[in-house]
Design a protein around this motif. Sequence first.
Motif, PDB file in Angstrom:
ATOM      1  N   VAL A 112      11.148   3.140   5.404  1.00  0.00           N
ATOM      2  CA  VAL A 112      10.791   1.903   4.712  1.00  0.00           C
ATOM      3  C   VAL A 112      11.656   1.736   3.456  1.00  0.00           C
ATOM      4  O   VAL A 112      12.113   0.636   3.149  1.00  0.00           O
ATOM      5  CB  VAL A 112       9.276   1.873   4.383  1.00  0.00           C
ATOM      6  N   ALA A 113      11.908   2.841   2.755  1.00  0.00           N
ATOM      7  CA  ALA A 113      12.776   2.787   1.569  1.00  0.00           C
ATOM      8  C   ALA A 113      14.198   2.406   1.958  1.00  0.00           C
ATOM      9  O   ALA A 113      14.822   1.548   1.315  1.00  0.00           O
ATOM     10  CB  ALA A 113      12.760   4.134   0.845  1.00  0.00           C
ATOM     11  N   ASP A 114      14.730   3.030   3.023  1.00  0.00           N
ATOM     12  CA  ASP A 114      16.091   2.726   3.474  1.00  0.00           C
ATOM     13  C   ASP A 114      16.243   1.274   3.914  1.00  0.00           C
ATOM     14  O   ASP A 114      17.332   0.701   3.809  1.00  0.00           O
ATOM     15  CB  ASP A 114      16.500   3.663   4.619  1.00  0.00           C
ATOM     16  N   ALA A 115      15.147   0.674   4.387  1.00  0.00           N
ATOM     17  CA  ALA A 115      15.176  -0.736   4.795  1.00  0.00           C
ATOM     18  C   ALA A 115      15.064  -1.673   3.591  1.00  0.00           C
ATOM     19  O   ALA A 115      15.132  -2.892   3.744  1.00  0.00           O
ATOM     20  CB  ALA A 115      14.041  -1.019   5.782  1.00  0.00           C
ATOM     21  N   GLY A 116      14.895  -1.095   2.398  1.00  0.00           N
ATOM     22  CA  GLY A 116      14.774  -1.906   1.189  1.00  0.00           C
ATOM     23  C   GLY A 116      13.419  -2.574   1.042  1.00  0.00           C
ATOM     24  O   GLY A 116      13.267  -3.506   0.252  1.00  0.00           O
ATOM     25  N   GLU A 117      12.415  -2.082   1.772  1.00  0.00           N
ATOM     26  CA  GLU A 117      11.092  -2.708   1.760  1.00  0.00           C
ATOM     27  C   GLU A 117      10.071  -1.952   0.910  1.00  0.00           C
ATOM     28  O   GLU A 117       8.997  -2.473   0.634  1.00  0.00           O
ATOM     29  CB  GLU A 117      10.555  -2.824   3.188  1.00  0.00           C
ATOM     30  N   LEU A 118      10.385  -0.743   0.481  1.00  0.00           N
ATOM     31  CA  LEU A 118       9.422   0.070  -0.253  1.00  0.00           C
ATOM     32  C   LEU A 118       9.485  -0.233  -1.747  1.00  0.00           C
ATOM     33  O   LEU A 118      10.544  -0.171  -2.359  1.00  0.00           O
ATOM     34  CB  LEU A 118       9.686   1.563  -0.033  1.00  0.00           C
ATOM     35  N   VAL A 119       8.352  -0.560  -2.322  1.00  0.00           N
ATOM     36  CA  VAL A 119       8.239  -0.737  -3.768  1.00  0.00           C
ATOM     37  C   VAL A 119       7.753   0.572  -4.384  1.00  0.00           C
ATOM     38  O   VAL A 119       8.258   1.018  -5.404  1.00  0.00           O
ATOM     39  CB  VAL A 119       7.290  -1.904  -4.118  1.00  0.00           C
ATOM     40  N   GLY A 120       6.766   1.204  -3.757  1.00  0.00           N
ATOM     41  CA  GLY A 120       6.243   2.473  -4.250  1.00  0.00           C
ATOM     42  C   GLY A 120       5.199   3.021  -3.307  1.00  0.00           C
ATOM     43  O   GLY A 120       4.639   2.294  -2.488  1.00  0.00           O
ATOM     44  N   THR A 121       4.952   4.307  -3.407  1.00  0.00           N
ATOM     45  CA  THR A 121       3.923   4.956  -2.590  1.00  0.00           C
ATOM     46  C   THR A 121       3.385   6.167  -3.324  1.00  0.00           C
ATOM     47  O   THR A 121       4.122   6.828  -4.064  1.00  0.00           O
ATOM     48  CB  THR A 121       4.472   5.382  -1.215  1.00  0.00           C
ATOM     49  N   TYR A 122       2.099   6.414  -3.136  1.00  0.00           N
ATOM     50  CA  TYR A 122       1.469   7.577  -3.746  1.00  0.00           C
ATOM     51  C   TYR A 122       0.322   8.051  -2.879  1.00  0.00           C
ATOM     52  O   TYR A 122      -0.454   7.252  -2.371  1.00  0.00           O
ATOM     53  CB  TYR A 122       0.911   7.249  -5.139  1.00  0.00           C
ATOM     54  N   GLY A 123       0.222   9.359  -2.732  1.00  0.00           N
ATOM     55  CA  GLY A 123      -0.972   9.971  -2.190  1.00  0.00           C
ATOM     56  C   GLY A 123      -1.873  10.279  -3.374  1.00  0.00           C
ATOM     57  O   GLY A 123      -1.383  10.485  -4.489  1.00  0.00           O
ATOM     58  N   LEU A 124      -3.146  10.288  -3.162  1.00  0.00           N
ATOM     59  CA  LEU A 124      -4.081  10.511  -4.258  1.00  0.00           C
ATOM     60  C   LEU A 124      -4.760  11.870  -4.132  1.00  0.00           C
ATOM     61  O   LEU A 124      -4.932  12.391  -3.029  1.00  0.00           O
ATOM     62  CB  LEU A 124      -5.132   9.403  -4.274  1.00  0.00           C
ATOM     63  N   PHE A 126      -1.465   5.087  -0.669  1.00  0.00           N
ATOM     64  CA  PHE A 126      -1.031   3.728  -0.390  1.00  0.00           C
ATOM     65  C   PHE A 126       0.476   3.597  -0.476  1.00  0.00           C
ATOM     66  O   PHE A 126       1.163   4.430  -1.056  1.00  0.00           O
ATOM     67  CB  PHE A 126      -1.690   2.742  -1.370  1.00  0.00           C
ATOM     68  N   TRP A 127       0.974   2.546   0.144  1.00  0.00           N
ATOM     69  CA  TRP A 127       2.364   2.123   0.057  1.00  0.00           C
ATOM     70  C   TRP A 127       2.349   0.682  -0.437  1.00  0.00           C
ATOM     71  O   TRP A 127       1.513  -0.114  -0.001  1.00  0.00           O
ATOM     72  CB  TRP A 127       3.048   2.124   1.424  1.00  0.00           C
ATOM     73  N   ILE A 128       3.266   0.330  -1.302  1.00  0.00           N
ATOM     74  CA  ILE A 128       3.468  -1.073  -1.654  1.00  0.00           C
ATOM     75  C   ILE A 128       4.821  -1.446  -1.074  1.00  0.00           C
ATOM     76  O   ILE A 128       5.836  -0.790  -1.340  1.00  0.00           O
ATOM     77  CB  ILE A 128       3.419  -1.313  -3.168  1.00  0.00           C
ATOM     78  N   VAL A 129       4.798  -2.469  -0.226  1.00  0.00           N
ATOM     79  CA  VAL A 129       6.022  -2.907   0.447  1.00  0.00           C
ATOM     80  C   VAL A 129       6.317  -4.352   0.069  1.00  0.00           C
ATOM     81  O   VAL A 129       5.416  -5.118  -0.272  1.00  0.00           O
ATOM     82  CB  VAL A 129       5.917  -2.758   1.980  1.00  0.00           C
ATOM     83  N   ASP A 130       7.577  -4.707   0.110  1.00  0.00           N
ATOM     84  CA  ASP A 130       8.011  -6.073  -0.165  1.00  0.00           C
ATOM     85  C   ASP A 130       8.721  -6.554   1.092  1.00  0.00           C
ATOM     86  O   ASP A 130       9.838  -6.117   1.391  1.00  0.00           O
ATOM     87  CB  ASP A 130       8.948  -6.093  -1.370  1.00  0.00           C
ATOM     88  N   VAL A 131       8.050  -7.411   1.857  1.00  0.00           N
ATOM     89  CA  VAL A 131       8.557  -7.869   3.150  1.00  0.00           C
ATOM     90  C   VAL A 131       8.531  -9.394   3.209  1.00  0.00           C
ATOM     91  O   VAL A 131       7.864 -10.045   2.415  1.00  0.00           O
ATOM     92  CB  VAL A 131       7.733  -7.267   4.310  1.00  0.00           C
ATOM     93  N   ASP A 132       9.276  -9.943   4.148  1.00  0.00           N
ATOM     94  CA  ASP A 132       9.422 -11.397   4.248  1.00  0.00           C
ATOM     95  C   ASP A 132       8.197 -12.110   4.812  1.00  0.00           C
ATOM     96  O   ASP A 132       8.001 -13.288   4.562  1.00  0.00           O
ATOM     97  CB  ASP A 132      10.630 -11.744   5.121  1.00  0.00           C
ATOM     98  N   ARG A 133       7.417 -11.392   5.617  1.00  0.00           N
ATOM     99  CA  ARG A 133       6.297 -12.061   6.278  1.00  0.00           C
ATOM    100  C   ARG A 133       5.175 -11.056   6.530  1.00  0.00           C
ATOM    101  O   ARG A 133       5.418  -9.853   6.637  1.00  0.00           O
ATOM    102  CB  ARG A 133       6.750 -12.705   7.576  1.00  0.00           C
ATOM    103  N   PRO A 134       3.944 -11.547   6.635  1.00  0.00           N
ATOM    104  CA  PRO A 134       2.811 -10.638   6.831  1.00  0.00           C
ATOM    105  C   PRO A 134       2.933  -9.803   8.099  1.00  0.00           C
ATOM    106  O   PRO A 134       2.517  -8.643   8.123  1.00  0.00           O
ATOM    107  CB  PRO A 134       1.594 -11.558   6.904  1.00  0.00           C
ATOM    108  N   GLU A 135       3.516 -10.356   9.143  1.00  0.00           N
ATOM    109  CA  GLU A 135       3.634  -9.623  10.410  1.00  0.00           C
ATOM    110  C   GLU A 135       4.401  -8.316  10.239  1.00  0.00           C
ATOM    111  O   GLU A 135       4.109  -7.321  10.911  1.00  0.00           O
ATOM    112  CB  GLU A 135       4.295 -10.501  11.486  1.00  0.00           C
ATOM    113  N   ARG A 136       5.383  -8.301   9.335  1.00  0.00           N
ATOM    114  CA  ARG A 136       6.138  -7.070   9.085  1.00  0.00           C
ATOM    115  C   ARG A 136       5.222  -6.034   8.413  1.00  0.00           C
ATOM    116  O   ARG A 136       5.261  -4.854   8.748  1.00  0.00           O
ATOM    117  CB  ARG A 136       7.373  -7.349   8.234  1.00  0.00           C
TER     118      ARG A 136
END
Length: 136
Positions: A39-51, A84-94
Amino acid sequence: MKYMLIMNGPRDSYAQYMSWPKKILEANMAFMRDFTKKVADAGELVGTYGLASPTEAKLVRAGKGGKPITDGIFPESKEFLAGFWIVDVDRPERAYQLAAEVSAAPGGPVTSASGAPVDHFWIEVRAIMGSGAELK
């Protein structure tokens, strides 16, 4: 648009996870690392953390004079936020596609609060308010 992919687990999921056979635990950790890297390599990852385990969590509110008041570890809860992961994608389906992929992570036997076996985790997908094109 930014989305949060939220992974929840049953009340005792942390204890269950740590009791998995080493080979399955390593496969699960490798899957999570590989998924996050993809997801990071695709440029879609904003951040992720396990709790950390819910046994370390506290509910906090302001008391008199703003002094923090804490409460225990959510004894009434059946599920806990695991990460959680925070992703930045073009559409909800992604975002849904990514959530489906991570929900199928390899792992050991897990049971729900009702005692039923769980073969995958539901991943909650939530849009992050005000993260779309209307703000650009």
